[in-house]
Design a protein around this motif. Structure first.
Motif, PDB file in Angstrom:
ATOM      1  N   PHE B  13       0.839  -1.180  -0.207  1.00  0.00           N
ATOM      2  CA  PHE B  13      -0.106   0.089   0.119  1.00  0.00           C
ATOM      3  C   PHE B  13       0.814   1.190  -0.053  1.00  0.00           C
ATOM      4  N   LEU B  20       1.802   6.411  -6.778  1.00  0.00           N
ATOM      5  CA  LEU B  20       0.589   6.972  -7.437  1.00  0.00           C
ATOM      6  C   LEU B  20       0.648   8.766  -7.476  1.00  0.00           C
ATOM      7  N   SER B  28       2.960   6.792 -11.974  1.00  0.00           N
ATOM      8  CA  SER B  28       1.804   6.680 -11.299  1.00  0.00           C
ATOM      9  C   SER B  28       0.799   5.622 -11.653  1.00  0.00           C
ATOM     10  N   ALA B  29       0.761   5.124 -13.132  1.00  0.00           N
ATOM     11  CA  ALA B  29      -0.102   3.993 -13.493  1.00  0.00           C
ATOM     12  C   ALA B  29       0.587   2.751 -12.909  1.00  0.00           C
ATOM     13  N   LEU B  32      -0.657   2.382  -9.595  1.00  0.00           N
ATOM     14  CA  LEU B  32      -2.040   1.947  -9.414  1.00  0.00           C
ATOM     15  C   LEU B  32      -2.032   0.397  -9.452  1.00  0.00           C
ATOM     16  N   LEU B  35      -1.226  -0.808  -6.145  1.00  0.00           N
ATOM     17  CA  LEU B  35      -2.456  -0.863  -5.275  1.00  0.00           C
ATOM     18  C   LEU B  35      -3.487  -2.076  -5.282  1.00  0.00           C
ATOM     19  N   ALA B  36      -3.637  -2.114  -6.786  1.00  0.00           N
ATOM     20  CA  ALA B  36      -4.678  -3.236  -7.059  1.00  0.00           C
ATOM     21  C   ALA B  36      -4.085  -4.450  -6.460  1.00  0.00           C
ATOM     22  N   VAL B  39      -4.864  -4.403  -2.569  1.00  0.00           N
ATOM     23  CA  VAL B  39      -6.231  -4.712  -2.211  1.00  0.00           C
ATOM     24  C   VAL B  39      -6.592  -6.150  -2.501  1.00  0.00           C
ATOM     25  N   PHE B  42      -5.311  -7.963   0.394  1.00  0.00           N
ATOM     26  CA  PHE B  42      -6.244  -7.829   1.467  1.00  0.00           C
ATOM     27  C   PHE B  42      -7.406  -8.486   1.479  1.00  0.00           C
ATOM     28  N   LEU B  43      -7.913  -8.507   0.471  1.00  0.00           N
ATOM     29  CA  LEU B  43      -9.190  -9.428   0.226  1.00  0.00           C
ATOM     30  C   LEU B  43      -8.902 -11.109   0.403  1.00  0.00           C
TER      31      LEU B  43
END
Lengths: 495, 111
Positions: B13, B20, B28-29, B32, B35-36, B39, B42-43
Motif C-alpha cells: 500500500f 501514485l 503513477s499508473a 495503480l 495498489l490493485a 487490495v 487484503f481481500l
C-alpha cells in the motif's frame, strides 16, 4: 410469486441488447433503431416493475440461480430502486434519441450504441442488486463504458478527461473493494439485507473503516465536494449525448448509495453519516454555485451546477426526516430530467456554433437564430433555479418545507443562498447565448443536432411541475418504505 | 504468517500510494497496479486463516476454508486487469500526443 423475474428485466434487456447491437454494427441506422427499441422496452419493463411494486406494497426479490438469500446474489426491486431505475432509463432513452439526431462523428463509432446500452444495463444493475460485491461489479462496468464513450469523443481532450476519470474511478473501486473486505471479515456476509441485520445487533471490529471506504466510494461516484475535481473536465469533454447522461443519472448512483447506507445498512451509525452529508452538501451547494458562475463554458457551467444540485439532494438525505428523504428523491428525479435537457441544449448550441465548442466566447449570440432552443433553455433554467411552473419548483419547495419542518434553519439558509446562485449563472448563460449580439458577426451554422430529445425532456419538466402529485406520492411512499428496513430484510431473507 | 502478510500488504500500500502521487504519469499508473495487488491481497487475507481443508470436497473432516474471498479476488483480478490494460492504452495515446510523461506538461484540460 407471479412477477418473480421482473427485477431481472431492466438489467437483462439492455445487456442482451448491447450484444445484439454489436452484431448490427455494419448498419448504423439499424443499430441506432435497435438501441432505441431496446431502451424503450427496458423503460417499459422498469415502469412495469415500479407499478407492480408500488401496487403490491411488497419488494420484488429475485434470487439468482435459485440460491437462498444470504448465499446467492439477490436482485431486490424495492420502491427506491424501482424509482431510480425508471428515472435512469427515462433519461437514457431520450439520450439515445439525441444521439440519433446528433451530428457528432462519435455516434458513428461502431461500438457507441453497444457501450451506451452497457451503461444502461450496469446503472440499472447497480441500483437493483442486493449484494455489495455485485454492486461493485456493476459500478465497474458503468465506469468502463462511460470512460470509453468519453475517450472516443469529438472533443480534443476527451482522452485526457477520460484518463483522469478512469484513474479516480479505479481508486474509488479499490475503496469499494476495501469496504467489501472490511465488512466481510467483520460479518461474514455481503448481502445487504443480511449485513443490515447483523450490523444492527453488533459492532464489528472493522465496521468503521468499512463505512469510511464505502462513503468515499459513493462520494467519488457522485462527485461530492472534496472528490469532485474530475467531474467538470469529464462532463465537458464527453460527447453531448453521453455527458447529458453522466451529469444527470450516473451521478445519482452515489445518491442511491447514500440513501441505502443511511436507511438500511448502517442504521446505528446513520446519525453521524447524516451529519457529514449535510456539511458536504452545503459545501457542495455553495462551492458548486460559485464555481459555475466563474466558468467560461456552458457545458462546464452545467457540470459545476450538478455539483451544487447533488449538494441539495445530500442535504435532504442528511436531514433524514421521512419528509426530507422524500424531498431528496423528488429532487433527484427532477434534477435528472432538467440537467439532461440543459446539457442537450448546450450541446445543440455548440453544434450550431461556428467552431464546435460550448465556450462562451464561441457561442455568444449563436442562439439568436434558434429561438426555439432559447425557449427550451429558458424553461430549463427556471427549472434548475426552482421557479414555477417547472418541476424544479416542486422539488425545491418540497425540500425547503421539509427543512423548516425539521427545524434545520442553519443549513437551510446556506442552500437558500446557493439556489440564488443557480439563477445567476443560468440567466447569464441564457443572456449571453440568446440576447447578446454575436462578436465579429459570426452566424450560426445551419443543421446541427436535433431538438426532439431536449424538447421531450422539457415537456416532462413542465408536466411534472404542473401535475406533481404522482411523483410526490411515490416519493412519500418510498420514504415510508425506507423508514421500515425490517420489511426489506424480511422480503430478501424470508422470501 | 498473519503478521508477515499484514506487513507485506502494508508495504505494498505504501509503495502504491507513493508511486501514485508521482508526477510521472507512467510511474503513477504503475502505482495503480501495485495498489490493485495490495487490495487483492487484503481481500485474500479476509478469509485465509479460517479453516485449512478445501471447501466443496465431500470427504474432508476438519474446518472447511472459506471459498468466497477467493471468488471475489478472482473477479477483482479480472476487472483490475481490464482496467489496467485500458489505463495503459489511454496513457500511450496521451504520452504520444504530448511527447512527454510529465503530468505538468500535459495541460490541455487546464484551458
Amino acid at each position: 410469486m407471479l412477477y418473480k423475474h421482473l427485477p431481472l428485466l431492466p438489467i437483462v434487456l439492455p445487456l442482451t441488447g448491447a450484444v445484439i447491437a454489436l452484431l448490427l454494427s455494419r448498419s448504423r441506422s439499424l443499430q441506432a433503431l435497435w438501441t432505441l427499441a431496446t431502451m424503450l422496452t427496458a423503460l417499459a419493463s422498469s415502469t412495469w416493475l415500479l407499478a407492480v411494486v408500488w401496487r403490491s406494497g411488497q419488494p420484488l426479490v429475485f434470487q439468482s440461480g435459485g440460491w437462498a438469500a444470504p448465499f446467492g446474489i439477490s436482485l431486490v426491486g424495492d420502491l427506491l430502486a424501482a424509482v431510480f431505475v425508471v428515472m435512469s432509463q427515462l433519461v437514457l432513452a431520450t439520450g439515445v434519441l439525441y444521439a440519433i439526431g446528433s451530428k457528432d462523428s462519435v455516434v458513428r463509432y461502431p461500438t457507441f450504441y453497444p457501450l451506451y446500452l452497457m451503461l444502461a444495463a450496469s446503472l440499472s444493475g447497480a441500483m437493483l442488486t442486493g449484494d455489495l460485491f455485485n454492486m461493485y461489479v456493476f459500478a465497474e462496468l458503468l465506469v468502463i463504458s462511460g470512460t470509453v464513450l468519453t475517450a472516443v469523443s469529438d472533443d480534443r481532450y476527451g482522452t485526457e478527461a477520460a484518463y483522469k476519470y478512469f484513474y479516480i474511478s479505479l481508486l474509488a473501486s479499490f475503496f469499494m473493494l476495501l469496504a467489501v473486505g472490511c465488512l466481510y471479515v467483520s460479518y461474514g456476509t455481503l448481502n445487504m439485507a443480511d449485513l443490515a441485520q447483523r450490523i444492527a445487533v453488533d459492532t464489528g471490529r472493522l465496521l468503521l473503516p468499512g463505512i469510511g471506504f464505502l462513503m468515499a466510494t459513493f462520494m467519488v461516484k457522485s462527485a461530492v465536494f472534496p472528490f469532485h475535481f474530475w467531474q467538470p473536465d469529464f462532463h465537458t469533454a464527453a460527447p453531448t449525448a453521453v455527458s447529458a447522461m453522466l451529469s444527470s443519472v450516473v451521478v445519482k448512483l452515489g445518491v442511491y448509495g447514500f440513501l441505502r447506507m443511511t436507511t438500511l445498512l448502517f442504521l446505528p451509525q446513520a446519525e453521524t453519516i447524516r451529519c457529514l452529508l449535510v456539511v458536504l452538501g452545503v459545501v457542495g451547494v455553495v462551492f458548486g454555485g460559485l464555481s459555475a458562475i466563474g466558468t467560461h463554458n456552458v457545458k462546464r457551467m452545467l457540470a459545476y451546477s450538478t455539483l451544487a444540485q447533488v449538494g441539495f439532494i445530500l442535504v435532504g438525505i442528511g436531514w433524514g426526516t421521512p419528509l426530507a428523504i422524500a424531498a431528496a428523491i423528488v429532487f433527484a428525479f427532477n434534477h435528472s430530467l432538467i440537467k439532461a435537457a440543459m446539457l442537450m441544449l448546450a450541446g445543440y448550441v455548440a453544434s450550431r456554433a461556428p467552431v464546435k465548442s460550448a465556450g462562451f466566447d464561441v457561442v455568444t449570440g449563436v442562439g439568436r437564430s434558434v429561438p426555439v432552443a432559447g425557449v427550451l433553455f429558458f424553461i430549463g433554467s427556471l427549472g434548475l433555479a426552482g421557479i414555477p411552473p417547472t418541476n424544479g419548483f416542486i422539488s425545491k419547495m418540497f425540500l425547503f418545507s421539509s427543512g423548516i419542518d425539521a427545524a434545520e434553519l442553519g443549513s437551510l439558509a446556506f442552500i437558500g443562498m446557493g439556489s440564488i446562485l443557480t439563477l445567476v449563472y443560468t440567466m447569464r448563460a441564457f443572456q449571453r447565448i440568446w440576447w447578446q449580439e454575436p462578436s465579429g458577426g459570426a452566424k450560426a451554422k445551419p443543421g446541427g443536432d436535433h431538438l426532439l430529445a431536449p424538447a421531450i425532456l422539457i415537456v416532462l419538466v413542465l408536466l411534472l411541475g404542473l401535475w406533481a402529485e404522482p411523483l410526490v406520492q411515490v416519493a412519500k411512499d418510498t420514504s415510508v418504505w425506507l423508514g421500515n428496513p425490517a420489511g426489506y430484510i424480511q422480503a430478501v431473507l424470508g422470501g | 504468517m498473519e503478521l508477515l502478510t499484514a506487513i507485506a500488504i502494508g508495504i505494498l500500500f505504501a509503495i502504491g500510494v507513493f508511486q501514485l502521487l508521482r508526477r510521472n504519469i507512467i510511474r503513477s499508473a504503475i502505482g495503480l497496479i501495485i495498489l490493485a495487488n495490495a487490495v487483492n491481497l487484503f481481500l485474500l487475507s479476509t478469509g485465509a486463516y479460517i479453516g485449512v481443508e478445501p471447501a466443496y470436497v465431500s470427504d474432508s473432516t476438519g474446518v472447511l476454508s472459506d471459498a468466497l474471498p477467493q471468488a471475489l479476488i478472482l473477479t477483482a483480478i479480472v476487472i483490475s486487469m481490464g482496467g489496467t490494460a485500458f489505463v495503459l492504452s489511454m496513457l500511450y495515446i496521451i504520452s504520444a500526443r504530448y511527447k512527454t510523461s510529465d503530468m505538468d506538461e500535459i495541460d490541455g484540460l487546464k484551458n
